[in-house]
Write a protein that holds these residues in place. Structure first.
Motif, mmCIF file in Angstrom:
data_model
loop_
_atom_site.group_PDB
_atom_site.id
_atom_site.type_symbol
_atom_site.label_atom_id
_atom_site.label_comp_id
_atom_site.label_asym_id
_atom_site.label_seq_id
_atom_site.Cartn_x
_atom_site.Cartn_y
_atom_site.Cartn_z
ATOM 1 N N TYR A 214 9.403 0.554 -1.485
ATOM 2 C CA TYR A 214 8.922 0.702 -2.669
ATOM 3 C C TYR A 214 7.567 1.671 -2.867
ATOM 4 C CZ TYR A 214 11.523 -3.648 -2.987
ATOM 5 O OH TYR A 214 12.627 -4.622 -2.915
ATOM 6 N N HIS A 215 7.627 2.759 -1.867
ATOM 7 C CA HIS A 215 6.565 3.718 -1.953
ATOM 8 C C HIS A 215 5.057 2.877 -1.794
ATOM 9 C CE1 HIS A 215 9.774 6.407 -2.910
ATOM 10 N NE2 HIS A 215 8.713 7.440 -2.647
ATOM 11 N N ARG A 216 5.105 1.506 -1.160
ATOM 12 C CA ARG A 216 3.819 0.841 -1.372
ATOM 13 C C ARG A 216 3.635 -0.064 0.046
ATOM 14 N NH1 ARG A 216 0.267 -0.188 -5.583
ATOM 15 N NH2 ARG A 216 1.810 0.626 -6.802
ATOM 16 N N PHE A 217 4.738 -0.356 0.433
ATOM 17 C CA PHE A 217 4.519 -1.401 1.741
ATOM 18 C C PHE A 217 5.198 -0.799 3.091
ATOM 19 C CE2 PHE A 217 5.530 -3.699 -2.103
ATOM 20 C CZ PHE A 217 4.531 -4.520 -2.061
ATOM 21 N N ILE A 218 4.278 -0.597 4.191
ATOM 22 C CA ILE A 218 4.560 -0.080 5.415
ATOM 23 C C ILE A 218 4.851 -1.396 6.273
ATOM 24 C CG2 ILE A 218 3.647 1.170 7.386
ATOM 25 C CD1 ILE A 218 1.959 2.933 5.585
ATOM 26 N N ASP B 260 -2.837 0.072 -1.541
ATOM 27 C CA ASP B 260 -3.546 -0.141 -2.976
ATOM 28 C C ASP B 260 -2.970 0.843 -4.004
ATOM 29 O OD1 ASP B 260 -4.785 2.173 -2.010
ATOM 30 O OD2 ASP B 260 -6.800 1.574 -2.932
ATOM 31 N N ARG B 261 -2.075 1.524 -3.616
ATOM 32 C CA ARG B 261 -1.597 2.661 -4.637
ATOM 33 C C ARG B 261 -0.005 2.830 -4.093
ATOM 34 N NH1 ARG B 261 -1.291 7.608 -2.881
ATOM 35 N NH2 ARG B 261 -2.717 8.534 -1.562
ATOM 36 N N GLU B 262 0.704 3.376 -5.348
ATOM 37 C CA GLU B 262 2.035 3.892 -4.823
ATOM 38 C C GLU B 262 2.100 5.282 -4.219
ATOM 39 O OE1 GLU B 262 6.264 5.143 -7.033
ATOM 40 O OE2 GLU B 262 4.895 3.647 -8.010
ATOM 41 N N LEU B 263 2.655 5.362 -3.247
ATOM 42 C CA LEU B 263 2.679 6.644 -2.452
ATOM 43 C C LEU B 263 3.448 7.639 -2.937
ATOM 44 C CD1 LEU B 263 2.873 4.740 1.216
ATOM 45 C CD2 LEU B 263 0.871 6.125 0.214
ATOM 46 N N THR B 264 3.154 8.955 -2.875
ATOM 47 C CA THR B 264 4.116 9.922 -3.323
ATOM 48 C C THR B 264 5.275 10.161 -2.328
ATOM 49 O OG1 THR B 264 3.101 11.913 -2.173
ATOM 50 C CG2 THR B 264 2.033 11.253 -4.399
ATOM 51 N N GLU C 9 -4.942 5.160 6.642
ATOM 52 C CA GLU C 9 -5.539 4.963 5.448
ATOM 53 C C GLU C 9 -6.535 6.367 5.257
ATOM 54 O OE1 GLU C 9 -6.838 0.557 4.807
ATOM 55 O OE2 GLU C 9 -7.827 1.472 6.310
ATOM 56 N N ASP C 10 -7.074 6.725 6.367
ATOM 57 C CA ASP C 10 -7.996 7.714 6.291
ATOM 58 C C ASP C 10 -7.360 8.958 5.616
ATOM 59 O OD1 ASP C 10 -10.060 6.245 7.191
ATOM 60 O OD2 ASP C 10 -10.232 6.774 9.092
ATOM 61 N N GLU C 11 -6.418 9.626 6.218
ATOM 62 C CA GLU C 11 -5.607 10.710 6.017
ATOM 63 C C GLU C 11 -5.202 10.705 4.753
ATOM 64 O OE1 GLU C 11 -1.760 13.436 7.446
ATOM 65 O OE2 GLU C 11 -2.605 11.862 8.912
ATOM 66 N N PHE C 12 -4.557 9.565 4.127
ATOM 67 C CA PHE C 12 -3.904 9.592 2.657
ATOM 68 C C PHE C 12 -4.758 9.005 1.567
ATOM 69 C CE2 PHE C 12 -0.598 10.066 5.762
ATOM 70 C CZ PHE C 12 -0.022 11.260 5.387
ATOM 71 N N LYS C 13 -6.041 8.614 2.096
ATOM 72 C CA LYS C 13 -6.909 7.900 1.022
ATOM 73 C C LYS C 13 -6.334 6.672 0.444
ATOM 74 C CE LYS C 13 -9.865 11.389 1.792
ATOM 75 N NZ LYS C 13 -9.699 11.589 3.351
ATOM 76 N N ILE C 14 -6.027 5.938 1.248
ATOM 77 C CA ILE C 14 -5.365 4.387 0.818
ATOM 78 C C ILE C 14 -5.907 3.275 1.387
ATOM 79 C CG2 ILE C 14 -3.256 5.524 0.110
ATOM 80 C CD1 ILE C 14 -1.932 4.651 2.604
ATOM 81 N N SER C 15 -5.987 2.145 0.748
ATOM 82 C CA SER C 15 -6.170 1.128 1.453
ATOM 83 C C SER C 15 -5.007 0.070 1.844
ATOM 84 C CB SER C 15 -7.187 0.048 0.771
ATOM 85 O OG SER C 15 -7.389 -1.043 1.136
ATOM 86 N N LEU C 16 -4.884 -0.022 3.393
ATOM 87 C CA LEU C 16 -3.808 -0.944 3.780
ATOM 88 C C LEU C 16 -4.208 -2.382 4.264
ATOM 89 C CD1 LEU C 16 -2.167 1.829 5.975
ATOM 90 C CD2 LEU C 16 -1.470 0.936 3.727
ATOM 91 N N ALA D 190 5.466 12.181 5.031
ATOM 92 C CA ALA D 190 4.553 12.400 6.162
ATOM 93 C C ALA D 190 4.160 11.194 7.157
ATOM 94 C CB ALA D 190 3.247 13.074 5.484
ATOM 95 N N ILE D 191 4.201 10.129 6.427
ATOM 96 C CA ILE D 191 3.808 8.767 6.767
ATOM 97 C C ILE D 191 5.062 8.345 7.840
ATOM 98 C CG2 ILE D 191 3.542 6.270 6.783
ATOM 99 C CD1 ILE D 191 1.690 7.152 4.103
ATOM 100 N N LYS D 192 6.162 8.750 7.675
ATOM 101 C CA LYS D 192 7.579 8.282 8.147
ATOM 102 C C LYS D 192 7.329 9.147 9.649
ATOM 103 C CE LYS D 192 10.783 6.773 4.921
ATOM 104 N NZ LYS D 192 12.074 7.211 4.112
ATOM 105 N N ASN D 193 6.819 10.248 9.527
ATOM 106 C CA ASN D 193 6.892 11.094 10.769
ATOM 107 C C ASN D 193 5.899 10.801 11.668
ATOM 108 O OD1 ASN D 193 8.968 12.947 9.817
ATOM 109 N ND2 ASN D 193 7.390 14.349 8.730
ATOM 110 N N VAL D 194 4.641 10.382 11.215
ATOM 111 C CA VAL D 194 3.529 9.802 11.873
ATOM 112 C C VAL D 194 4.168 8.397 12.771
ATOM 113 C CG1 VAL D 194 1.239 8.426 12.024
ATOM 114 C CG2 VAL D 194 1.701 10.761 10.671
ATOM 115 N N LEU D 195 4.722 7.359 11.948
ATOM 116 C CA LEU D 195 5.282 6.367 12.610
ATOM 117 C C LEU D 195 6.318 6.687 13.600
ATOM 118 C CD1 LEU D 195 5.413 4.153 9.371
ATOM 119 C CD2 LEU D 195 3.699 3.865 11.231
#
Length: 166
Positions: free
Chosen positions: A57-61, A20-24, A88-95, A30-35
């Motif tokens: 685009y810092h937005r779509f996984i 729901d927002r652009e990721l930094t 979602e919980d860790e990065f405070k986003i909605s997926l 960090a998400i790449k490492n988790v995945l």
């Protein structure tokens, strides 16, 4: 088993999660490492899933699995969903909000809008039938190039234009 995304076959199954927002940059890393850690151990009934991911685009996984080798089962898909919920919980986003669409605005920025605002955005000419929409319902890797980013008039969104324009 992790395989680079570009080496995944075109018939690979995929799931697209829209933030729901652009990721930094640091969040993307960090998400790449988790995945990467998840995919290296992702299995279905004890068989390794040949899989990959991309963050666009810092937005779509985008998760991708070659099901010709091993099918993703309910349990393995559930594990990926649990992972996305943890992200979602860790990065405070909605997926998981499928009631919002992503599109390019007139300045070529990616915007997010709730479906309830489509009529208003069309009336204001902020979204037209030529606006490029991200159709996150595509299910195969080869559809990323041909159908994921399409004119609104060529996507499932066309029904909203029919309602708005009639």
């Amino acid at each position: 088993m992790f395989l680079p995304f570009e080496k995944m076959p075109s018939y690979s199954r995929l799931w697209i999660y829209q933030s729901d927002r652009e990721l930094t940059d640091s969040e993307v890393l960090a998400i790449k490492n988790v995945l990467t850690n998840f995919i290296q151990n992702w299995e279905a009934h004890g068989n390794s899933l040949v899989s990959s991911f991309e963050i666009r685009y810092h937005r779509f996984i985008i998760l991708c699995v070659n099901e010709e080798l091993t099918k993703a089962t309910g349990c393995s898909i559930d594990k990926s969903v649990e992972l996305m919920k943890a992200i979602e919980d860790e990065f405070k986003i909605s997926l998981f909000d499928r009631t919002k669409i992503a599109y390019y605005d007139e300045k070529n920025n990616i915007e997010i809008a709730p479906l309830s605002k489509i009529k208003e955005l069309v009336t204001q000419q902020k979204i037209s039938s030529d606006t490029i929409i991200f159709d996150n319902l595509v299910q195969m890797k080869d559809q990323l190039n041909s159908e994921w980013q399409s004119k609104a008039s060529n996507t499932w969104l066309k029904r909203y234009f029919a309602n708005v324009l009639s």
